[in-house]
Design a protein around this motif. Structure first.
Motif, PDB file in Angstrom:
ATOM      1  N   GLN A  38       0.836  -1.209   0.000  1.00  0.00           N
ATOM      2  CA  GLN A  38       0.000   0.000   0.000  1.00  0.00           C
ATOM      3  C   GLN A  38       0.862   1.246   0.000  1.00  0.00           C
ATOM      4  OE1 GLN A  38      -3.414   0.507   2.868  1.00  0.00           O
ATOM      5  NE2 GLN A  38      -2.114   2.153   3.659  1.00  0.00           N
ATOM      6  N   ALA A  39       1.879   1.267   0.847  1.00  0.00           N
ATOM      7  CA  ALA A  39       2.737   2.447   0.959  1.00  0.00           C
ATOM      8  C   ALA A  39       3.495   2.718  -0.337  1.00  0.00           C
ATOM      9  CB  ALA A  39       3.717   2.263   2.115  1.00  0.00           C
ATOM     10  N   ILE A  40       4.035   1.670  -0.949  1.00  0.00           N
ATOM     11  CA  ILE A  40       4.792   1.846  -2.191  1.00  0.00           C
ATOM     12  C   ILE A  40       3.866   2.318  -3.305  1.00  0.00           C
ATOM     13  CG2 ILE A  40       6.136   0.636  -3.953  1.00  0.00           C
ATOM     14  CD1 ILE A  40       7.141  -1.192  -1.587  1.00  0.00           C
ATOM     15  N   ARG A  41       2.671   1.739  -3.384  1.00  0.00           N
ATOM     16  CA  ARG A  41       1.700   2.153  -4.409  1.00  0.00           C
ATOM     17  C   ARG A  41       1.328   3.620  -4.259  1.00  0.00           C
ATOM     18  NH1 ARG A  41      -3.526   0.831  -2.498  1.00  0.00           N
ATOM     19  NH2 ARG A  41      -3.936   3.070  -2.462  1.00  0.00           N
ATOM     20  N   ILE A  42       1.095   4.068  -3.036  1.00  0.00           N
ATOM     21  CA  ILE A  42       0.736   5.464  -2.797  1.00  0.00           C
ATOM     22  C   ILE A  42       1.879   6.383  -3.211  1.00  0.00           C
ATOM     23  CG2 ILE A  42       0.278   7.159  -0.972  1.00  0.00           C
ATOM     24  CD1 ILE A  42      -1.344   4.966   0.454  1.00  0.00           C
ATOM     25  N   ALA A  43       3.104   5.973  -2.890  1.00  0.00           N
ATOM     26  CA  ALA A  43       4.258   6.792  -3.272  1.00  0.00           C
ATOM     27  C   ALA A  43       4.416   6.856  -4.783  1.00  0.00           C
ATOM     28  CB  ALA A  43       5.518   6.239  -2.627  1.00  0.00           C
ATOM     29  N   VAL A  44       4.272   5.722  -5.465  1.00  0.00           N
ATOM     30  CA  VAL A  44       4.421   5.683  -6.918  1.00  0.00           C
ATOM     31  C   VAL A  44       3.428   6.618  -7.588  1.00  0.00           C
ATOM     32  CG1 VAL A  44       4.075   4.217  -8.954  1.00  0.00           C
ATOM     33  CG2 VAL A  44       5.436   3.372  -7.026  1.00  0.00           C
ATOM     34  N   ASN A  45       2.195   6.623  -7.111  1.00  0.00           N
ATOM     35  CA  ASN A  45       1.126   7.380  -7.769  1.00  0.00           C
ATOM     36  C   ASN A  45       0.838   8.731  -7.120  1.00  0.00           C
ATOM     37  OD1 ASN A  45       0.107   5.343  -9.842  1.00  0.00           O
ATOM     38  ND2 ASN A  45       0.125   4.134  -7.960  1.00  0.00           N
ATOM     39  N   ASP A  46       1.639   9.098  -6.111  1.00  0.00           N
ATOM     40  CA  ASP A  46       1.474  10.387  -5.436  1.00  0.00           C
ATOM     41  C   ASP A  46       0.009  10.614  -5.054  1.00  0.00           C
ATOM     42  OD1 ASP A  46       2.381  12.807  -4.381  1.00  0.00           O
ATOM     43  OD2 ASP A  46       1.939  13.903  -6.222  1.00  0.00           O
ATOM     44  N   GLU A  47      -0.608   9.598  -4.473  1.00  0.00           N
ATOM     45  CA  GLU A  47      -2.046   9.618  -4.268  1.00  0.00           C
ATOM     46  C   GLU A  47      -2.505  10.638  -3.225  1.00  0.00           C
ATOM     47  OE1 GLU A  47      -3.712   5.650  -3.746  1.00  0.00           O
ATOM     48  OE2 GLU A  47      -2.057   4.838  -4.938  1.00  0.00           O
ATOM     49  N   LEU A  48      -1.852  10.681  -2.082  1.00  0.00           N
ATOM     50  CA  LEU A  48      -2.375  11.493  -0.987  1.00  0.00           C
ATOM     51  C   LEU A  48      -2.230  12.987  -1.238  1.00  0.00           C
ATOM     52  CD1 LEU A  48      -1.357   9.494   2.217  1.00  0.00           C
ATOM     53  CD2 LEU A  48      -3.314   9.209   0.687  1.00  0.00           C
ATOM     54  N   ASN A  49      -1.164  13.386  -1.932  1.00  0.00           N
ATOM     55  CA  ASN A  49      -0.938  14.813  -2.148  1.00  0.00           C
ATOM     56  C   ASN A  49      -1.965  15.452  -3.077  1.00  0.00           C
ATOM     57  OD1 ASN A  49       1.337  14.945  -0.486  1.00  0.00           O
ATOM     58  ND2 ASN A  49       2.696  14.318  -2.141  1.00  0.00           N
ATOM     59  N   GLN A  50      -2.691  14.649  -3.828  1.00  0.00           N
ATOM     60  CA  GLN A  50      -3.652  15.191  -4.779  1.00  0.00           C
ATOM     61  C   GLN A  50      -5.050  15.367  -4.195  1.00  0.00           C
ATOM     62  OE1 GLN A  50      -3.501  13.534  -8.795  1.00  0.00           O
ATOM     63  NE2 GLN A  50      -1.709  12.339  -8.211  1.00  0.00           N
TER      64      GLN A  50
END
Length: 326
Positions: A212-224
């Motif tokens: 989950q953490a790596i996926r979020i980092a790859v896709n910059d999910e939370l910052n958007q």
């Protein structure tokens, strides 16, 4: 399905919309106009809403080309415009389509079942595949770079912040020591072995949080999330309605913070002794309901991946309501 047998495209991107009854129940009261589905996926939520409100037109966004293809097919013949774009570019997309105002919005955050179920996408710790995890297959950053090139401190930071991984330092050190790691199952094995045996026996698959953490980092999910949700609220017509579905604590914390702030429910303890008017803007929305809702036990039994969903909804106030509520 489009009133008949699903097409080959839809079979490749089969996504069961979560809490669709609750979503449509809340959103079916939006005023006429343009509705925004910021994460259209396979078009399941959008199709259900347009069935309930055929007078609406819809703009659907997704950065996954497979999702765009599936949604375009699923919504063929409807007043729907599907764009390949991240909701991080929401302002630009709406401007390009001349959508000054929207009647409502839906954000269904996180990863979709079709992404998890296709090993070649690299999202799954249960199936062997490349270290990819890109929602937009044209972007440069992939899980391979994160896993094999980021520093141990950087890895530990995302494991802790994005995955709530208790053993972030141990897992990061194990990943760095095992490089190069070439596949999803190899990574899952490294993570599993880095976690103490007693901890492996609880809380699901031991690699779940790291993936989950790596996926979020790859896709910059939370910052958007925050700027996109702010844009949707600002663009929404009085009486408009919105829904956000989140699936883990990091997403939900951001959504809750934005909605509470825009509803005028920011932490009052921070402003003790100061007049309210000097500390916060008048409320722009009303939460409906306050707090979050969860899927029914029946839905979770039918679709276990819905179990972590949190539903938050709001209604856009008119200018007079906002001023009066302040």
């Amino acid at each position: 399905m489009n009133g008949g047998t699903p097409t080959a495209i839809e079979r490749r991107f089969v996504h069961h919309p979560v809490m669709v009854t609750e979503v449509v129940e809340h959103l079916s009261a939006v005023p006429s106009g343009v509705f925004l589905d910021a994460t259209v996926g396979g078009g399941g939520h959008a199709r259900a809403l347009l069935n309930a409100r055929p007078d609406l037109s819809l703009i659907g966004l997704d950065r996954d080309p497979s999702a765009v293809e599936a949604a375009t097919t699923a919504l063929a013949g409807r007043a729907a415009t599907i764009c390949r774009a991240s909701f991080g570019h929401l302002d630009d997309v709406l401007d390009s389509l001349g959508a000054v105002s929207i009647a409502g919005s839906l954000f269904d955050l996180g990863v979709s079942s079709p992404q998890l179920d296709r090993p070649e996408r690299g999202f799954s710790y249960r199936q062997d595949g490349p270290l990819d995890m890109r929602m937009d297959c044209d972007q440069k950053l992939s899980a391979d770079q994160v896993v094999n090139a980021w520093s141990t401190d950087e890895l530990a930071g995302i494991l802790r912040s994005y995955g709530d991984e208790r053993y972030a330092n141990r897992v990061a050190a194990a990943i760095a020591s095992a490089r190069p790691i070439g596949s999803t199952t190899a990574l899952a094995d490294v993570v599993r072995d880095a976690i103490p045996a007693p901890a492996r026996r609880r809380g699901g698959h031991p690699a779940k949080r790291a993936f989950q953490a790596i996926r979020i980092a790859v896709n910059d999910e939370l910052n958007q999330i925050e700027p996109a949700l702010e844009t949707a609220i600002d663009r929404m017509a009085p009486g408009g309605r919105g829904v956000v579905l989140s699936y883990h604590s990091g997403e939900d914390r951001i959504v809750k913070r934005v909605l509470r702030r825009r509803a005028g429910l920011a932490d009052e303890s921070r402003f003790r002794g100061l007049p309210r008017a000097a500390t916060q803007a008048p409320p722009a929305i009303e939460l409906a309901p306050r707090g979050s809702r969860r899927p029914s036990p029946a839905e979770v039994a039918d679709n276990p991946r819905a179990s972590s969903a949190r539903f938050r909804a709001f209604c856009k106030l008119g200018a007079d309501q906002g001023e009066g509520a302040a």
